[in-house]
Design a protein around this motif. Structure first.
Motif, PDB file in Angstrom:
ATOM      1  N   LEU A   1      39.954  39.289  64.591  1.00 42.75           N
ATOM      2  CA  LEU A   1      38.716  39.602  63.869  1.00 42.75           C
ATOM      3  C   LEU A   1      38.462  41.102  63.846  1.00 42.75           C
ATOM      4  N   ARG A   2      37.795  41.570  62.793  1.00 41.39           N
ATOM      5  CA  ARG A   2      37.377  42.966  62.702  1.00 41.39           C
ATOM      6  C   ARG A   2      36.015  43.100  63.373  1.00 41.39           C
ATOM      7  N   LEU A   3      36.004  43.600  64.604  1.00 38.84           N
ATOM      8  CA  LEU A   3      34.773  43.668  65.396  1.00 38.84           C
ATOM      9  C   LEU A   3      34.540  45.075  65.946  1.00 38.84           C
ATOM     10  N   GLU A   4      34.943  46.091  65.184  1.00 37.81           N
ATOM     11  CA  GLU A   4      34.862  47.455  65.693  1.00 37.81           C
ATOM     12  C   GLU A   4      33.445  47.863  66.080  1.00 37.81           C
ATOM     13  N   MET A   5      32.492  47.569  65.209  1.00 37.83           N
ATOM     14  CA  MET A   5      31.113  47.971  65.470  1.00 37.83           C
ATOM     15  C   MET A   5      30.524  47.193  66.647  1.00 37.83           C
ATOM     16  N   LEU A   6      30.794  45.913  66.686  1.00 39.69           N
ATOM     17  CA  LEU A   6      30.263  45.072  67.758  1.00 39.69           C
ATOM     18  C   LEU A   6      30.842  45.480  69.110  1.00 39.69           C
TER      19      LEU A   6
ATOM     20  N   ASP B   1      29.155  49.827  76.756  1.00 42.70           N
ATOM     21  CA  ASP B   1      28.504  50.412  77.931  1.00 42.70           C
ATOM     22  C   ASP B   1      27.879  49.287  78.754  1.00 42.70           C
ATOM     23  N   ARG B   2      28.327  49.121  79.990  1.00 38.18           N
ATOM     24  CA  ARG B   2      27.813  48.039  80.830  1.00 38.18           C
ATOM     25  C   ARG B   2      26.355  48.253  81.255  1.00 38.18           C
ATOM     26  N   ARG B   3      25.869  49.484  81.148  1.00 40.01           N
ATOM     27  CA  ARG B   3      24.505  49.769  81.621  1.00 40.01           C
ATOM     28  C   ARG B   3      23.434  49.477  80.584  1.00 40.01           C
ATOM     29  N   TYR B   4      23.802  49.495  79.313  1.00 40.36           N
ATOM     30  CA  TYR B   4      22.776  49.360  78.278  1.00 40.36           C
ATOM     31  C   TYR B   4      23.336  48.660  77.047  1.00 40.36           C
ATOM     32  N   ILE B   5      22.595  47.688  76.550  1.00 38.40           N
ATOM     33  CA  ILE B   5      22.911  46.999  75.296  1.00 38.40           C
ATOM     34  C   ILE B   5      21.741  47.235  74.349  1.00 38.40           C
ATOM     35  N   PRO B   6      21.984  47.781  73.157  1.00 41.16           N
ATOM     36  CA  PRO B   6      20.883  48.012  72.216  1.00 41.16           C
ATOM     37  C   PRO B   6      20.083  46.734  71.960  1.00 41.16           C
TER      38      PRO B   6
ATOM     39  N   ARG C   1      18.294  53.944  65.252  1.00 44.02           N
ATOM     40  CA  ARG C   1      18.703  55.296  65.675  1.00 44.02           C
ATOM     41  C   ARG C   1      18.243  55.591  67.108  1.00 44.02           C
ATOM     42  N   ALA C   2      17.024  55.187  67.445  1.00 42.35           N
ATOM     43  CA  ALA C   2      16.510  55.455  68.784  1.00 42.35           C
ATOM     44  C   ALA C   2      17.347  54.756  69.847  1.00 42.35           C
ATOM     45  N   GLN C   3      17.757  53.527  69.578  1.00 39.54           N
ATOM     46  CA  GLN C   3      18.546  52.779  70.557  1.00 39.54           C
ATOM     47  C   GLN C   3      19.986  53.268  70.618  1.00 39.54           C
ATOM     48  N   LEU C   4      20.507  53.744  69.505  1.00 43.39           N
ATOM     49  CA  LEU C   4      21.840  54.345  69.529  1.00 43.39           C
ATOM     50  C   LEU C   4      21.833  55.659  70.310  1.00 43.39           C
ATOM     51  N   ASP C   5      20.715  56.395  70.238  1.00 46.34           N
ATOM     52  CA  ASP C   5      20.586  57.609  71.041  1.00 46.34           C
ATOM     53  C   ASP C   5      20.604  57.272  72.533  1.00 46.34           C
ATOM     54  N   LEU C   6      19.959  56.176  72.914  1.00 46.10           N
ATOM     55  CA  LEU C   6      19.982  55.744  74.308  1.00 46.10           C
ATOM     56  C   LEU C   6      21.392  55.333  74.724  1.00 46.10           C
ATOM     57  N   LEU C   7      22.104  54.716  73.810  1.00 45.15           N
ATOM     58  CA  LEU C   7      23.454  54.248  74.110  1.00 45.15           C
ATOM     59  C   LEU C   7      24.404  55.409  74.397  1.00 45.15           C
ATOM     60  N   ARG C   8      24.303  56.462  73.606  1.00 43.42           N
ATOM     61  CA  ARG C   8      25.248  57.565  73.789  1.00 43.42           C
ATOM     62  C   ARG C   8      24.814  58.537  74.887  1.00 43.42           C
ATOM     63  N   GLY C   9      23.529  58.536  75.235  1.00 38.00           N
ATOM     64  CA  GLY C   9      23.050  59.424  76.280  1.00 38.00           C
ATOM     65  C   GLY C   9      23.297  60.878  75.906  1.00 38.00           C
ATOM     66  N   SER C  10      23.966  61.608  76.771  1.00 37.60           N
ATOM     67  CA  SER C  10      24.253  63.016  76.497  1.00 37.60           C
ATOM     68  C   SER C  10      25.624  63.211  75.856  1.00 37.60           C
TER      69      SER C  10
END
Length: 280
Positions: A8-13, A19-24, A54-63
Motif C-alpha cells: 500500500l502507498r502509506l507515505e503520509m500515514l 514519532d512515538r511521543r506524539y500523534i497528531p 498546521r499547528a499539530q504538524l508544528d508540534l510533531l516536528r518540534g525544533s
C-alpha cells in the motif's frame, strides 16, 4: 498483515505515526457517540481546519524539519487531507476490517465491564484500575510518567475513555481542552487472537448441532447477529433462530449496546465447551 500492507502507498500515514511521543490529534478524532461508524471518523479527518493541521504538524516536528512526506500536507491541508483519508481507508480495508468483529467484541466487552463498575463503585472504581500508569485520588487523576509534566483542569469538559486493542500495553493521553481522552488497552485483549475456545467446538456438535456449536464457540466475545452471520457464513435469520434457542437454554446472554443487541457466551456455555470431551 505485513505482506498485504507492504503493497500500500502509506507515505503520509507512516510519517504522521513516526514519532512515538506524539500523534497528531486530527488523525484520531474523538467519536461523537458510541455507535460512530468508521466512515464518520474518516470524514472528520478530512474536514480538519487548516489551522489545526498546521499547528499539530508544528508540534510533531518540534525544533527539527518536517518529514518530506508531510510538506504538501502542511502547505495545502485542504487538498492533502483527502489523500490522507484515502490512505487511512486503504489501511483499514486491508488490515483492520477483516478482523473488525473480533476487535469490536473486545471493546464492547470492555464498555460493558466499565459500565458495571461505574454502577457499583462510581468513578473511583472505574479509574482505579484502568491502567498501571494512572492513579486517582481526591478528585485528581495523576499520570505516572516521570518525563512528562502537564496540569489540566477538566472544568466540566468531561473525560473520554477510549478502549483500543492496539494501545496495549501503553497509555495514550489527549489533553485537548474540547475533549480530553485516555486511550488504553481493554481487558481481555488477548482474546482477539485466541482461537482455542472456538477450536473446541466440533465435539459439542454431537450434542447441539454443528451450527449451534460453532456459534457458541464464536461468542467468547459479545457480537451482534450480523457479525456472527458474517463470520460463520450463515444467514441472519438462521443465526437469530439459533441464538434464541441458546439463550433460552442459558448458554448465551444478551444486552443492548446503542442500536444493536450483543450476544455473549455465559459461564454455563463456556463450561459446556470446556467439558466437550467428557460429555461426548
Amino acid at each position: 498483515m505485513r505482506g498485504v500492507v507492504s503493497g500500500l502507498r502509506l507515505e503520509m500515514l507512516r510519517a504522521l505515526l513516526g514519532d512515538r511521543r506524539y500523534i497528531p490529534e486530527f488523525l484520531m478524532p474523538a467519536p461523537e457517540r458510541m455507535d460512530t461508524r468508521f466512515a464518520d471518523e474518516v470524514a472528520l479527518v478530512r474536514s480538519t481546519p487548516e489551522g489545526e493541521v498546521r499547528a499539530q504538524l508544528d508540534l510533531l516536528r518540534g525544533s527539527g524539519a518536517l518529514p518530506g512526506a508531510l510538506v504538501a500536507l502542511y502547505e495545502d491541508p485542504e487538498r492533502q487531507l483527502g489523500r490522507l483519508a484515502a490512505e487511512v481507508q486503504a489501511y483499514w480495508q486491508a488490515a483492520v476490517e477483516p478482523v473488525w468483529s473480533r476487535l469490536a467484541g473486545v471493546v464492547d466487552a470492555e464498555v460493558g465491564h466499565r459500565a458495571d463498575q461505574l454502577t457499583s463503585g462510581g468513578i473511583v472504581r472505574v479509574l482505579g484500575n484502568l491502567h498501571p500508569d494512572l492513579e486517582y485520588d481526591e478528585d485528581a487523576l495523576r499520570i505516572l510518567w516521570p518525563t512528562w509534566e502537564s496540569r489540566n483542569r477538566l472544568d466540566g469538559a468531561g473525560l473520554l475513555l477510549v478502549p483500543c486493542v492496539f494501545a496495549w500495553p501503553s497509555l495514550l493521553v489527549d489533553t485537548s481542552p474540547r475533549r480530553p481522552a485516555l486511550i488504553y488497552g481493554p481487558r481481555g485483549v488477548g482474546q482477539v487472537w485466541d482461537s482455542s475456545a472456538r477450536a473446541s467446538a466440533p465435539p459439542v456438535a454431537d450434542l447441539l448441532g454443528r451450527s449451534r456449536a460453532a456459534l457458541l464457540a464464536t461468542l467468547d466475545l459479545p457480537l451482534s447477529t450480523t457479525q456472527v452471520a458474517r463470520d460463520l457464513g450463515l444467514s441472519a435469520a438462521s443465526v437469530s433462530e439459533h441464538l434464541s434457542v441458546l439463550r433460552r437454554s442459558g448458554l448465551v446472554a444478551s444486552r443492548r449496546s446503542g442500536r444493536q443487541v450483543l450476544y455473549q457466551r455465559t459461564a454455563l456455555g463456556t463450561d459446556l465447551l470446556g467439558g466437550a470431551s467428557t460429555i461426548r
